[in-house]
Scaffold this active site. Sequence first.
Site, PDB file in Angstrom:
ATOM      1  N   HIS A 126       0.824  -1.208   0.000  1.00 45.54           N
ATOM      2  CA  HIS A 126       0.000   0.000   0.000  1.00 45.54           C
ATOM      3  C   HIS A 126       0.862   1.265   0.000  1.00 45.54           C
ATOM      4  CE1 HIS A 126      -3.139  -2.902   1.310  1.00 45.54           C
ATOM      5  NE2 HIS A 126      -3.839  -2.174   0.482  1.00 45.54           N
ATOM      6  N   CYS A 154      -9.904  -1.397 -10.133  1.00 46.07           N
ATOM      7  CA  CYS A 154      -9.244  -0.321  -9.385  1.00 46.07           C
ATOM      8  C   CYS A 154      -7.846  -0.700  -8.908  1.00 46.07           C
ATOM      9  CB  CYS A 154     -10.101   0.097  -8.186  1.00 46.07           C
ATOM     10  SG  CYS A 154     -10.299  -1.208  -6.952  1.00 46.07           S
TER      11      CYS A 154
END
Length: 598
Positions: free
Chosen positions: A199, A512
């Site tokens: 992330h 996404c």
Amino acid sequence: MEQEGESQELHLRGVAVSSGIGIGRVFFFSFIEGAIPQFIIAPKDIQSEIRRYRKALARCRADITLIQSRMQKEGADEGITILDSHLQILEDPLITTGIEEQIEETRINAEAVFYGQIKEYEECFNRMPDEFFRERFKDIQDISRRILGHLAQSLQISLADIPENSMVFANDIGPSEVAEANRNSIGGMVTETGGETSHAAIVAKAKGIPYVSHVDFQKMEGQRGAIAVIDGCQGLVILNPSQKTLAEYTAKRNELDLAYKQLKANSGLIAETIDGCKITLSANVDMVHELEELHECGGAGVGLFRSEYLYLVKEQFPSEEEQFESYKSLVENLHGMPAVIRTFDIGDDKHNPRDDKEGHKAPFLGKRAIRFLLDERELFKTQLRAILRASHYGNISVMFPMVSGLQELLDAKALFREAEKDLHGEGIPFSPNVRIGCMIELPSAALVCDVLAKECDFFSLGTNDLLQYTLAVDRTSQENTGLYQHSHPSVIRLIRMVVQESSRVGIPVTVCGEMAADPRMVALLLGLGVQGLSVGIRHIPVIKNAIRSCSIVSATNLADKVLQLESAEEIEQLVSSVYQKSMKDDFLSHLRRRQFHH
């Protein structure tokens, strides 16, 4: 590591995480062997920095006193006497008030001031001819290491406050730290750990920060403030570059910047294929302040708002009012464009504020995201209320992450309806038309997507996790880099299955994950039937260009061919060659248009 002749260049090899070229000065973001971070303290924080230093001294004294008490029990009286001299050093004005005064005068952090002072002492002691005095300095070194250790434990640096033109070096960097980073100050990042799709890496890509991971820091001692080049395209870090190398990389950086600006200049163009098929091209967003760049890049809204960053920065869950204000600001700054808010996704490499309190870490598998939220119903309901309240001010959809099956989705929807009922009873306005979506990022969800589709208004394919759970590959591990393949046939077929089942029910599918941000994969995704792409804001110009350079007919033909292939390598080769050809054709077409106008 290589060293090149007269230039004194040091070449460090790593893994390319986020592309781009960065040039600037080395800034150590955390304590690395032999490296002490240095940064400017805001005037309002000077006294708190001095208190932090005093606390480190106090803890050092407590350590020594405790050691002395143990030695007393052991009858080691001589050792106690030696440590008495250490305590005396800790009372020396040069160590106490002298350092405090320097912090106040220079506004530099405590460890940097202290370390600089110790280095001056070392030079003085080394110049002394008497061996006795040189040996005495070892006592000071021992104490200084202990003080620096205590300062390290209390060190809190924000990437939002570091000097301009910094090349950030750290053992590891969390996603929340990257999220609050000032893009104008950071020229690049280098870490010892961290995968391409962690992330933190995703946020770095979204901000356009060149990033190289898995770099060996063993020979980084003494490099603070050195000039560094970070090549995020090749996975290379160059320290102390020669004038020739610096000139080459400066030219490369300028070339990349120019190409990006040219694509960005077309931000007003519609994201549609050559044959007129319109694609929804949205942005993945962590912070509301990113929306200004979204408008500049020509995105069609926010396809993924990672709400967890509201608490990751503060490491505590925000209240309903704090969330409401953030979501309201989000939609108001979109000026009518839609926003999809993903509920808290906790786990993986994103820290859970309750971990420390409960004495354990949220597991990578198991109680994560929707499962965590369903177990913390009040927290979940608070977020749903805030999202609903903000829906009164703009076009909002809600999306549930890491759904593994129907029951989790039904439970989440039931709590959503409960939140609606409560707000209605309290007379608080909200939109009755908030769309509910589900993320497909687990193989189990993909396999029952026909059932889930009947309960959703849309699907969002999170390809990062879908890949890692389908292929059983940790996406943060350098060792697994070669196994983590977007082009794996199993992943392509799962995407095709999800698109087919959702189309039967009549709900759209958006991708996404990082796969959507790879321009080579765009034609394949469109050919598989994907109707929307959501990418990091800085990827929008590149992906829009890829959309406008292909036709839906050729994309469909490409997907048909890919579904017949048996290996990731074959698929990779095919989609790359098709993309390169489309770019070449687009360039030739551009040249012909220019010649025609002339």
